[in-house]
Write a protein that holds these residues in place. Structure first.
Motif, short mmCIF file in Angstrom:
data_model
loop_
_atom_site.label_atom_id
_atom_site.label_comp_id
_atom_site.label_asym_id
_atom_site.label_seq_id
_atom_site.Cartn_x
_atom_site.Cartn_y
_atom_site.Cartn_z
N ASN A 1 35.39 1.46 -19.37
CA ASN A 1 34.21 0.47 -19.77
C ASN A 1 33.04 1.49 -19.01
O ASN A 1 31.82 1.03 -19.36
CB ASN A 1 34.11 -0.80 -19.40
CG ASN A 1 35.18 -1.66 -19.95
OD1 ASN A 1 35.64 -1.23 -20.90
ND2 ASN A 1 35.75 -2.46 -19.18
N LEU A 2 33.19 2.56 -18.55
CA LEU A 2 32.09 3.21 -17.67
C LEU A 2 31.47 3.93 -18.79
O LEU A 2 32.02 4.69 -19.56
CB LEU A 2 32.85 3.93 -16.61
CG LEU A 2 31.94 4.88 -15.64
CD1 LEU A 2 31.40 4.00 -14.65
CD2 LEU A 2 32.74 6.06 -15.06
N ASP A 3 30.37 3.80 -18.50
CA ASP A 3 29.27 4.78 -19.33
C ASP A 3 28.67 5.82 -18.19
O ASP A 3 27.75 5.62 -17.57
CB ASP A 3 28.26 3.94 -19.67
CG ASP A 3 27.14 4.65 -20.38
OD1 ASP A 3 27.29 5.73 -21.02
OD2 ASP A 3 26.09 4.10 -20.57
N PRO A 4 29.47 7.01 -18.21
CA PRO A 4 29.11 7.63 -16.92
C PRO A 4 27.61 8.33 -17.13
O PRO A 4 27.37 8.65 -18.14
CB PRO A 4 30.22 8.73 -16.61
CG PRO A 4 30.84 8.74 -18.01
CD PRO A 4 30.43 7.65 -18.78
N PHE A 5 26.93 8.98 -15.84
CA PHE A 5 25.98 9.96 -16.27
C PHE A 5 26.83 11.24 -16.50
O PHE A 5 27.81 11.45 -15.74
CB PHE A 5 25.45 10.44 -14.81
CG PHE A 5 24.61 8.94 -14.16
CD1 PHE A 5 23.11 9.19 -14.23
CD2 PHE A 5 25.18 8.00 -13.66
CE1 PHE A 5 22.30 8.13 -13.78
CE2 PHE A 5 24.21 6.95 -13.21
CZ PHE A 5 23.10 7.22 -13.35
N VAL A 6 26.35 11.95 -17.53
CA VAL A 6 26.98 13.08 -17.97
C VAL A 6 26.16 14.40 -17.56
O VAL A 6 24.96 14.75 -18.27
CB VAL A 6 27.55 13.22 -19.42
CG1 VAL A 6 28.22 14.59 -19.65
CG2 VAL A 6 28.34 12.04 -19.47
N ILE A 7 26.18 14.78 -16.24
CA ILE A 7 25.19 15.69 -15.69
C ILE A 7 25.64 17.02 -16.41
O ILE A 7 26.54 17.84 -16.22
CB ILE A 7 25.20 15.59 -14.39
CG1 ILE A 7 25.01 14.17 -13.85
CG2 ILE A 7 24.38 16.73 -13.54
CD1 ILE A 7 23.83 13.51 -14.34
N ALA A 8 24.53 17.76 -17.02
CA ALA A 8 24.62 18.98 -17.29
C ALA A 8 24.10 20.04 -16.34
O ALA A 8 24.65 21.18 -16.31
CB ALA A 8 23.67 19.09 -18.80
N CYS A 9 23.10 19.83 -15.66
CA CYS A 9 22.51 20.61 -14.75
C CYS A 9 21.80 20.01 -13.71
O CYS A 9 21.27 18.65 -13.77
CB CYS A 9 21.74 22.00 -15.21
SG CYS A 9 20.26 21.21 -16.38
N ALA A 10 21.17 20.51 -12.54
CA ALA A 10 20.44 19.93 -11.49
C ALA A 10 19.62 20.96 -10.85
O ALA A 10 20.06 22.24 -10.70
CB ALA A 10 21.43 19.17 -10.48
N GLU A 11 18.68 20.63 -10.44
CA GLU A 11 17.70 21.65 -9.67
C GLU A 11 16.84 20.57 -8.51
O GLU A 11 16.15 19.71 -9.15
CB GLU A 11 16.99 22.18 -10.43
CG GLU A 11 16.03 23.03 -9.78
CD GLU A 11 15.30 24.14 -10.78
OE1 GLU A 11 15.32 23.99 -11.99
OE2 GLU A 11 14.36 25.21 -10.22
N GLY A 12 16.83 21.29 -7.33
CA GLY A 12 16.01 20.58 -6.32
C GLY A 12 16.60 18.98 -6.07
O GLY A 12 17.82 18.70 -6.02
N THR A 13 15.89 17.99 -6.33
CA THR A 13 15.94 16.61 -6.19
C THR A 13 16.52 16.05 -7.54
O THR A 13 16.54 14.75 -7.54
CB THR A 13 14.86 15.73 -5.73
OG1 THR A 13 14.31 16.57 -4.68
CG2 THR A 13 15.32 14.50 -4.98
N TRP A 14 16.46 16.86 -8.66
CA TRP A 14 16.67 16.36 -9.97
C TRP A 14 17.96 16.63 -10.62
O TRP A 14 18.64 17.76 -10.43
CB TRP A 14 15.62 16.85 -10.98
CG TRP A 14 13.99 16.14 -10.55
CD1 TRP A 14 13.38 16.95 -9.67
CD2 TRP A 14 13.62 15.00 -10.92
NE1 TRP A 14 12.27 16.02 -9.65
CE2 TRP A 14 12.39 14.95 -10.34
CE3 TRP A 14 14.06 14.11 -11.79
CZ2 TRP A 14 11.34 13.88 -10.66
CZ3 TRP A 14 13.29 12.99 -12.28
CH2 TRP A 14 11.93 12.92 -11.59
N LEU A 15 18.66 15.45 -11.29
CA LEU A 15 19.87 15.72 -12.02
C LEU A 15 19.52 15.63 -13.44
O LEU A 15 18.59 14.90 -13.85
CB LEU A 15 20.93 14.64 -11.74
CG LEU A 15 21.18 14.36 -10.40
CD1 LEU A 15 21.95 13.08 -9.89
CD2 LEU A 15 22.26 15.74 -10.04
#
Ligand SMILES: *Cc1c(COP(=O)(O)O)cnc(C)c1O
Length: 418
Positions: free
Chosen positions: A26-40
């Motif tokens: 049931n999980l709707d995950p964050f699908v992270i592509a990249c990140a920089e500093g404080t941001w995903l």
């Protein structure tokens, strides 16, 4: 690959931490592509402030350019070699640099991979020390209520979070567990049973996974005094609180004390790499003097890995060059003010770069925190609660504007969930 494809593969093949099969479906995950500093940034290009420092380790934010460079440069020369009969410049130099920033006379660095192993190593060091130095009855650890020290058997034994460890209780060894907010029963136990105690193990100043519980420097000082009095070891698990998370480099420094053994991971590599260390005093190390039979019988494949060590050295240089610790006081004040003004919050608090408060009924299985976390997600803030304890644990060097934005998003999420 599209977002749905990634989620489908995750559902089909990945076994997620702390997640049941049904919850995973049931999980709707964050699908992270990249990140920089404080941001995903997710696969759809949505941006989220990382209020969790990606499990408390990205103390310098994501992809700090100097850490990326250090990692890449190390890859051009030496990626791995064992530390059996060999050594290399990065592990040797880092050991000295880490010892230099450690409190007291901590100066022997034993490397490993993650926080759990760093703590398990500390426990085994203390245990074996007494076995071979004339006090073999010292076999038990004194630990605190609400403690969390990691996931291996020794760490679980020392931990006190039923939701995490209840299934394994028959496997765990017996410890002496005392209240965390008041040192008197710990001190009393040590005075009465000191000769059964291999070490006292604490998370100084903040118990993290146990619910961001704050304690006072006086507790640490009393524990240190009692350990000195009966001559047993104090182990500081600084895996979470070290590297400036609570303000100073080490949480023990709030009390002006030094442990006999200190564990570091998470921020140690700036969260760039699974890398950890257990630092001991020369006295502890001397307990292993002698022949082969007296060696500390522990080691790991990636002990002192050159990439981890190169990155960890650069982390220390960045702390120095960018005066990371000096910037914390102002941010701590912002965190405190913001948590204090959240509607419906109980026990709002901040120390260093940790702000926390409770909502609704407490407990790790509480739901209110998760509702706030969902609302925060819609606002573009990644926030992972501990049950009904909602906390922020941002990178230490978060820009003031990003911090203000993060606190605004948190406030909006809390208001929405009233
Ligand atoms: C996270 C944590 C650990 C375990 O570290 P891992 O790298 O997850 O194994 C141990 N002690 C404390 C205080 C922690 O917060």
């Amino acid at each position: 690959m599209k977002r749905e494809d990634i989620v489908a593969l995750d559902r089909e093949y990945v076994w997620r931490p702390y997640t049941s099969r049904d919850d995973q479906q049931n999980l709707d995950p964050f699908v992270i592509a990249c990140a920089e500093g404080t941001w995903l940034y997710d696969e759809d290009g949505r941006a989220y402030l990382d209020g969790n420092s990606s499990w408390w380790c990205k103390n310098l934010g994501h992809r700090h350019p100097r850490l990326v460079r250090a990692l890449k440069e190390q890859c051009d020369t030496l990626v791995h070699c064992s530390m059996a009969q060999t050594t290399h410049r990065q592990a040797a130099a880092l050991a000295q640099e880490l010892a230099d920033v450690c409190p007291g006379d901590l100066q022997r660095v034993f490397y490993s991979d993650d926080g759990s192993t760093a703590v398990e190593v500390a426990q085994k060091m203390a245990f074996q020390y007494w076995q071979q130095n004339g006090r073999p009855t010292r076999q038990r650890f004194v630990v605190l209520e609400h403690a969390f020290h990691g996931e291996t058997v020794g760490c679980m034994s020392a931990s006190d979070i039923a939701a995490f460890h209840k299934h394994f209780s028959p496997l765990l060894f017996d410890v002496v567990r005392v209240p965390s907010d008041d040192a008197s029963s710990l001190v009393e136990h040590l005075y009465r049973h000191g000769d059964e105690i291999a070490a006292v193990l604490v998370e100084p100043m903040i118990q993290g996974a146990g619910g961001m519980r704050f304690s006072s420097p006086s507790v640490l000082r009393s524990v240190r005094e009692a350990c000195d009095e009966v001559d047993t070891f104090l182990i500081a698990d600084e895996v979470f609180v070290g590297y400036g998370r609570t303000g100073p480099m080490w949480a023990c420094q709030h009390a002006g004390i030094a442990p006999d053994i200190l564990c570091t991971a998470k921020g140690f590599s700036g969260g760039m790499f699974a890398f950890a260390a257990t630092v001991a005093t020369e006295r502890v190390f001397e307990g292993f003097a002698g022949d082969k039979a007296r060696a500390f019988m522990h080691g790991h494949t990636f002990f002192g890995n050159p990439i981890g060590a190169a990155v960890a050295r650069e982390v220390l240089r960045i702390y120095r060059d960018e005066k990371v610790l000096e910037g914390i006081a102002d941010r701590e004040a912002m965190l405190r003010t913001a948590f204090e003004s959240l509607p419906g919050v109980k026990n709002p608090r901040a120390l260093g770069m940790v702000g926390a408060g409770e909502f609704g009924e407490s407990g790790y299985l509480g739901r209110r925190g998760w509702q706030i976390s969902q609302a925060a997600r819609a606002q573009g803030l990644y926030l992972r609660p501990l049950g009904n304890t909602v906390y922020l644990c941002p990178p230490l060097n978060i820009g003031m504007d990003d911090l203000a934005l993060m606190l605004q998003k948190l406030a909006d999420a809390v208001v929405q969930c009233r």
